[in-house]
Enzyme design. Structure first.
Site, PDB file in Angstrom:
ATOM      1  N   LYS A  70       0.836  -1.212   0.000  1.00 13.94           N
ATOM      2  CA  LYS A  70       0.000   0.000   0.000  1.00 13.94           C
ATOM      3  C   LYS A  70       0.871   1.263   0.000  1.00 13.94           C
ATOM      4  CE  LYS A  70      -1.990  -1.872   3.672  1.00 13.94           C
ATOM      5  NZ  LYS A  70      -2.799  -1.986   4.888  1.00 13.94           N
ATOM      6  N   CYS A  71       1.830   1.307  -0.900  1.00 19.68           N
ATOM      7  CA  CYS A  71       2.825   2.379  -0.939  1.00 19.68           C
ATOM      8  C   CYS A  71       2.790   3.050  -2.303  1.00 19.68           C
ATOM      9  CB  CYS A  71       4.198   1.749  -0.685  1.00 19.68           C
ATOM     10  SG  CYS A  71       5.612   2.862  -0.859  1.00 19.68           S
ATOM     11  N   GLY A  72       3.217   4.285  -2.356  1.00 24.51           N
ATOM     12  CA  GLY A  72       3.312   4.977  -3.640  1.00 24.51           C
ATOM     13  C   GLY A  72       4.274   4.292  -4.600  1.00 24.51           C
ATOM     14  N   THR A  74       4.556   0.949  -4.748  1.00 24.50           N
ATOM     15  CA  THR A  74       4.069  -0.413  -4.987  1.00 24.50           C
ATOM     16  C   THR A  74       4.001  -0.782  -6.464  1.00 24.50           C
ATOM     17  OG1 THR A  74       2.882  -0.422  -2.884  1.00 24.50           O
ATOM     18  CG2 THR A  74       2.160  -2.022  -4.526  1.00 24.50           C
TER      19      THR A  74
END
Length: 192
Positions: A70-72, A74
């Site tokens: 759930k990361c920028g 990803t």
């Protein structure tokens, strides 16, 4: 009889002292000549339920990446999977899902695996969720981030999707921060 007992005791003392001297010398030699730890010494639990044994990757480049769902960053999963497919004859990628940054990873390994397969078609090896920094740091990342262990560099894990490239002989080549994408020339120059 007392004479024999005295000689036996003396012999035990001599053997014990000799053993101590030899052990002390062996320790001194090992301290001065000890072999550094190698990436090939590590094994870690796979998200699939088995074991990832780094010794099986001898002769290939290894790209170790701390990942999060759930990361920028990803979407780099897509580039990592393509890199893995394009260079599978000489590269293995190992993803280490981690929740060390802003609660950006699922807590359940099944959810992580499902997310990676469904959204990015990930086929490269993933570990179970681990810590890549702090007091519970997984031993692989402890090794990769300390020059005293890896013999090459000290690195700080600044965020998700940091990358470590190891050569086919097990030597750490480089650390790349999150902004260096899997398709960047900084990585590809080693593989071409």
């Amino acid at each position: 009889m007392k004479h024999l007992l005295f000689l036996g005791t003396l012999a035990l003392i001599f053997v014990g002292a000799s053993s101590f001297i030899l052990n002390k010398e062996t320790l001194k030699m090992n301290k001065n000549n000890h072999a550094k730890t190698s990436i090939y010494n590590f094994k870690i639990a796979s998200i699939d339920g088995g074991i990832i044994d780094f010794s099986k990757f001898k002769g290939k480049y290894i790209l170790v990446v701390n990942t999060a769902s759930k990361c920028g960053f990803t979407p780099q999963y897509k580039g990592l999977e393509q890199l893995y497919k394009d260079y599978q004859n000489k590269l293995v990628i190992v993803g280490f899902p981690s929740d060390n940054f802003a609660d950006q990873e699922f807590h359940d390994n099944k959810d992580i695996k499902s997310f990676c397969e469904k959204n990015y078609g990930v086929t490269f090896p993933l570990t179970t969720r681990v810590d890549v920094k702090g007091k519970n740091i997984t031993p692989v990342f402890d090794y990769l981030t300390h020059k005293s262990e890896n013999g090459t560099l000290d690195a700080k894990i600044s965020w998700n999707f940091n990358k470590f490239l190891i050569d086919p002989n097990g030597n750490l080549l480089e650390h790349f921060d999150s902004k260096v994408t899997p398709e960047s020339q900084e990585i590809l120059k080693y593989l071409k």
